[in-house]
Design a protein around this motif. Structure first.
Motif, PDB file in Angstrom:
ATOM      1  N   THR A   1       0.811  -1.264   0.132  1.00  0.00           N
ATOM      2  CA  THR A   1       0.040  -0.063  -0.194  1.00  0.00           C
ATOM      3  C   THR A   1       1.061   1.303  -0.024  1.00  0.00           C
ATOM      4  N   GLU A   2       1.873   1.224   0.794  1.00  0.00           N
ATOM      5  CA  GLU A   2       2.728   2.604   0.732  1.00  0.00           C
ATOM      6  C   GLU A   2       3.417   2.923  -0.234  1.00  0.00           C
ATOM      7  N   ARG A   3       4.176   1.895  -1.070  1.00  0.00           N
ATOM      8  CA  ARG A   3       4.671   2.112  -2.078  1.00  0.00           C
ATOM      9  C   ARG A   3       3.756   2.482  -3.100  1.00  0.00           C
ATOM     10  N   VAL A   4       2.759   2.029  -3.482  1.00  0.00           N
ATOM     11  CA  VAL A   4       1.754   2.475  -4.415  1.00  0.00           C
ATOM     12  C   VAL A   4       1.118   3.744  -4.153  1.00  0.00           C
ATOM     13  N   ARG A   5       0.815   3.967  -2.707  1.00  0.00           N
ATOM     14  CA  ARG A   5       0.329   5.383  -2.753  1.00  0.00           C
ATOM     15  C   ARG A   5       1.638   6.296  -2.939  1.00  0.00           C
ATOM     16  N   LEU A   6       2.771   6.043  -2.532  1.00  0.00           N
ATOM     17  CA  LEU A   6       3.947   6.918  -2.748  1.00  0.00           C
ATOM     18  C   LEU A   6       4.096   7.103  -4.308  1.00  0.00           C
ATOM     19  N   ALA A   7       3.994   6.152  -5.255  1.00  0.00           N
ATOM     20  CA  ALA A   7       4.246   6.142  -6.631  1.00  0.00           C
ATOM     21  C   ALA A   7       3.002   7.284  -7.148  1.00  0.00           C
ATOM     22  N   LEU A   8       1.704   7.099  -6.644  1.00  0.00           N
ATOM     23  CA  LEU A   8       0.857   7.713  -7.108  1.00  0.00           C
ATOM     24  C   LEU A   8       0.966   9.311  -6.666  1.00  0.00           C
ATOM     25  N   VAL A   9       1.372   9.523  -5.601  1.00  0.00           N
ATOM     26  CA  VAL A   9       1.458  10.815  -5.023  1.00  0.00           C
ATOM     27  C   VAL A   9       2.587  11.651  -5.979  1.00  0.00           C
ATOM     28  N   VAL A  10       3.810  10.885  -6.573  1.00  0.00           N
ATOM     29  CA  VAL A  10       4.712  11.214  -7.243  1.00  0.00           C
ATOM     30  C   VAL A  10       4.039  11.796  -8.510  1.00  0.00           C
ATOM     31  N   VAL A  11       3.373  10.855  -9.303  1.00  0.00           N
ATOM     32  CA  VAL A  11       2.704  11.224 -10.521  1.00  0.00           C
ATOM     33  C   VAL A  11       1.940  12.217 -10.381  1.00  0.00           C
ATOM     34  N   GLY A  12       0.749  12.304  -9.288  1.00  0.00           N
ATOM     35  CA  GLY A  12       0.189  13.376  -9.114  1.00  0.00           C
ATOM     36  C   GLY A  12       0.570  14.545  -8.991  1.00  0.00           C
ATOM     37  N   VAL A  13       1.621  14.752  -8.231  1.00  0.00           N
ATOM     38  CA  VAL A  13       2.399  16.113  -8.133  1.00  0.00           C
ATOM     39  C   VAL A  13       3.128  16.204  -9.176  1.00  0.00           C
ATOM     40  N   ALA A  14       3.683  15.697 -10.097  1.00  0.00           N
ATOM     41  CA  ALA A  14       4.166  15.869 -11.385  1.00  0.00           C
ATOM     42  C   ALA A  14       3.351  16.514 -12.481  1.00  0.00           C
ATOM     43  N   LEU A  15       2.138  16.017 -12.410  1.00  0.00           N
ATOM     44  CA  LEU A  15       1.116  16.536 -13.381  1.00  0.00           C
ATOM     45  C   LEU A  15       0.609  17.848 -12.775  1.00  0.00           C
ATOM     46  N   THR A  16       0.447  17.999 -11.379  1.00  0.00           N
ATOM     47  CA  THR A  16       0.110  19.548 -11.061  1.00  0.00           C
ATOM     48  C   THR A  16       1.207  20.285 -11.605  1.00  0.00           C
ATOM     49  N   ALA A  17       2.464  19.896 -11.006  1.00  0.00           N
ATOM     50  CA  ALA A  17       3.483  20.920 -11.438  1.00  0.00           C
ATOM     51  C   ALA A  17       3.859  21.035 -12.802  1.00  0.00           C
ATOM     52  N   LEU A  18       3.494  20.230 -13.575  1.00  0.00           N
ATOM     53  CA  LEU A  18       3.674  20.519 -15.452  1.00  0.00           C
ATOM     54  C   LEU A  18       2.658  21.705 -15.405  1.00  0.00           C
ATOM     55  N   ALA A  19       1.320  21.592 -14.863  1.00  0.00           N
ATOM     56  CA  ALA A  19       0.221  22.623 -15.266  1.00  0.00           C
ATOM     57  C   ALA A  19       0.784  23.817 -14.860  1.00  0.00           C
ATOM     58  N   THR A  20       1.296  23.862 -13.499  1.00  0.00           N
ATOM     59  CA  THR A  20       1.937  25.187 -12.977  1.00  0.00           C
ATOM     60  C   THR A  20       3.088  25.563 -13.772  1.00  0.00           C
ATOM     61  N   ALA A  21       3.961  25.035 -14.115  1.00  0.00           N
ATOM     62  CA  ALA A  21       5.083  25.388 -15.055  1.00  0.00           C
ATOM     63  C   ALA A  21       4.549  26.238 -16.337  1.00  0.00           C
ATOM     64  N   ALA A  22       3.518  25.421 -16.947  1.00  0.00           N
ATOM     65  CA  ALA A  22       3.220  25.769 -18.439  1.00  0.00           C
ATOM     66  C   ALA A  22       2.446  27.028 -18.135  1.00  0.00           C
ATOM     67  N   ALA A  23       1.416  27.062 -17.236  1.00  0.00           N
ATOM     68  CA  ALA A  23       0.477  28.119 -17.173  1.00  0.00           C
ATOM     69  C   ALA A  23       0.103  28.949 -16.003  1.00  0.00           C
ATOM     70  N   GLY A  24       0.965  28.562 -14.882  1.00  0.00           N
ATOM     71  CA  GLY A  24       0.835  29.111 -13.704  1.00  0.00           C
ATOM     72  C   GLY A  24      -0.298  28.298 -12.705  1.00  0.00           C
ATOM     73  N   PRO A  25      -0.586  28.831 -11.525  1.00  0.00           N
ATOM     74  CA  PRO A  25      -1.425  28.030 -10.939  1.00  0.00           C
ATOM     75  C   PRO A  25      -2.773  28.195 -11.132  1.00  0.00           C
ATOM     76  N   ILE A  26      -3.360  27.093 -11.622  1.00  0.00           N
ATOM     77  CA  ILE A  26      -4.967  27.214 -12.207  1.00  0.00           C
ATOM     78  C   ILE A  26      -5.751  26.452 -11.224  1.00  0.00           C
ATOM     79  N   ALA A  27      -6.547  27.102 -10.366  1.00  0.00           N
ATOM     80  CA  ALA A  27      -7.298  26.419  -9.193  1.00  0.00           C
ATOM     81  C   ALA A  27      -8.601  25.931  -9.763  1.00  0.00           C
ATOM     82  N   PHE A  28      -9.004  25.037  -8.780  1.00  0.00           N
ATOM     83  CA  PHE A  28     -10.314  24.345  -8.842  1.00  0.00           C
ATOM     84  C   PHE A  28     -10.663  23.449  -9.904  1.00  0.00           C
ATOM     85  N   VAL A  29      -9.917  23.357 -11.013  1.00  0.00           N
ATOM     86  CA  VAL A  29     -10.209  22.390 -12.138  1.00  0.00           C
ATOM     87  C   VAL A  29      -9.759  20.855 -11.488  1.00  0.00           C
TER      88      VAL A  29
END
Length: 368
Positions: free
Chosen positions: A270-298
């Motif tokens: 469980t912890e390994r899978v959860r950590l992997a999901l957190v890394v992917v989710g954070v990377a997707l958020t960081a990608l959007a933030t880097a490209a267009a700035g912080p876009i809230a609520f989507v």
């Protein structure tokens, strides 16, 4: 590869929801098998239909974005430009000016929707989105440090956003960890960390020189204005690369929703899978933030809206991704045309609409 085989029993058993009812009972499904039956996938008919309909809506919004503006075009003109049959100003307007923005809206919306679905699944809480629990704020902090302190182009800002998001996620994860990570604790700790980082961001902007502070403030509103292929092309490629691991993680994410004890009993780390999901989710958020700035609520709204359309017992990645693309594409159209010829940052529109949604969500959760 063998031909797809349909399941002779076209229903799914359903699972209990938070109120003791069984959601998804009797839902039509199909099973597709390949490689001689060694690989099989159960497909929910209603979910596929909703995803197809949302994809068509997103495509329609993209076409509208390519035809409208200060230089209006017809659909045939846009199609000619896309296939290379148009020259001169039509091709310049469609391919070089409007297409990168329309593509970026769809790609970043899908990335935010997917990220929101990941964190809402991990926390088992509709408020567990990256912009609520601080990961978007941390990515913004990392990007601000690069813009205002270090200095750098798009690659540097993207790297800064990724590092900031990952460090914030690590801090929230460690502070919330106590013989495992519970969803409610993760949300509360994330809100606290987000508030502290928001103060740091304000301090960085206030102490910067006027020109840099104004540029950072405009970018911090979350904007697709002036998007070019220099942003759209790498963002699209990176989004595809980040989504690939989810083909392996998505079934395990569904097992995590059963609870850590049940998932561990089924052999899931469980912890390994959860950590992997957190890394992917954070990377997707960081990608959007880097490209267009912080876009809230989507990321907050897309998974829950998709869940209500599909009637699924939990958040699912594909419907959330398509819904996120539709939401951001529609919001960007409003940002472009609501006060034309002035183009608003798309983050202003998503915050305005998302605030209403957040109030409704809080009232609904309180009634539960």
């Amino acid at each position: 590869m063998s031909a797809p085989v349909r399941d002779p029993v076209p229903t799914s058993p359903g699972v209990p929801d938070g109120g003791g009812r069984r959601r998804g009972f009797g839902r039509p499904t199909r099973v597709v098998r390949a490689l001689g039956g060694r690989v099989s996938l159960r497909l929910d008919v209603r979910t596929l239909a909703v995803c197809a309909a949302l994809a068509l809506v997103g495509l329609a919004l993209g076409v509208v974005a390519l035809t409208t503006g200060d230089y209006p075009l017809s659909v045939p003109q846009v199609l000619d430009a896309l296939v290379g049959a148009a020259d001169g100003p039509v091709r310049l307007v469609v391919v070089e000016w409007r297409l990168p923005r329309a593509l970026l809206a769809l790609v970043l919306g899908a990335a935010l929707g997917t990220s929101g679905a990941i964190f809402q699944s991990i926390t088992r809480n509709p408020l567990g989105s990256p912009d609520v629990i601080g990961f978007s704020t941390g990515a913004y902090t990392g990007a601000l440090v690069v813009i205002l302190v270090v200095g750098g182009g798009y690659a540097g800002v993207a790297a800064g956003a990724l590092v900031g998001g990952v460090l914030t996620a690590a801090a929230v994860y460690l502070l919330a960890y106590r013989r495992g990570v519970q969803g409610f604790r993760l949300v509360v700790v994330g809100i606290a960390v987000s508030a502290m980082l928001a103060s740091v961001n304000q301090w960085l902007v206030v102490t910067a020189d006027l020109e840099s502070a104004m540029a950072a403030a405009v970018w911090g509103a979350g904007s697709l204005n002036g998007a070019t292929w220099a942003q759209a092309a790498p963002a699209s490629v990176l989004a595809v690369l980040l989504v690939l691991p989810l083909a392996w993680l998505a079934p395990r994410m569904a097992l995590l929703e059963l609870g850590d004890d049940a998932a561990a009993a089924l052999g899931l780390r469980t912890e390994r899978v959860r950590l992997a999901l957190v890394v992917v989710g954070v990377a997707l958020t960081a990608l959007a933030t880097a490209a267009a700035g912080p876009i809230a609520f989507v990321a907050l709204a897309a998974p829950q809206l998709a869940r209500r359309l599909t009637g699924a017992p939990g958040v699912r990645l594909l419907p959330a991704a398509v819904m996120g693309a539709v939401l951001l594409a529609a919001s960007d159209l409003v940002a472009q045309r609501a006060f034309a010829p002035t183009h608003l940052p798309v983050g202003v529109v998503t915050v305005s609409l998302g605030g209403v949604y957040l109030v409704w969500l809080l009232v609904r959760e309180a009634r539960k």
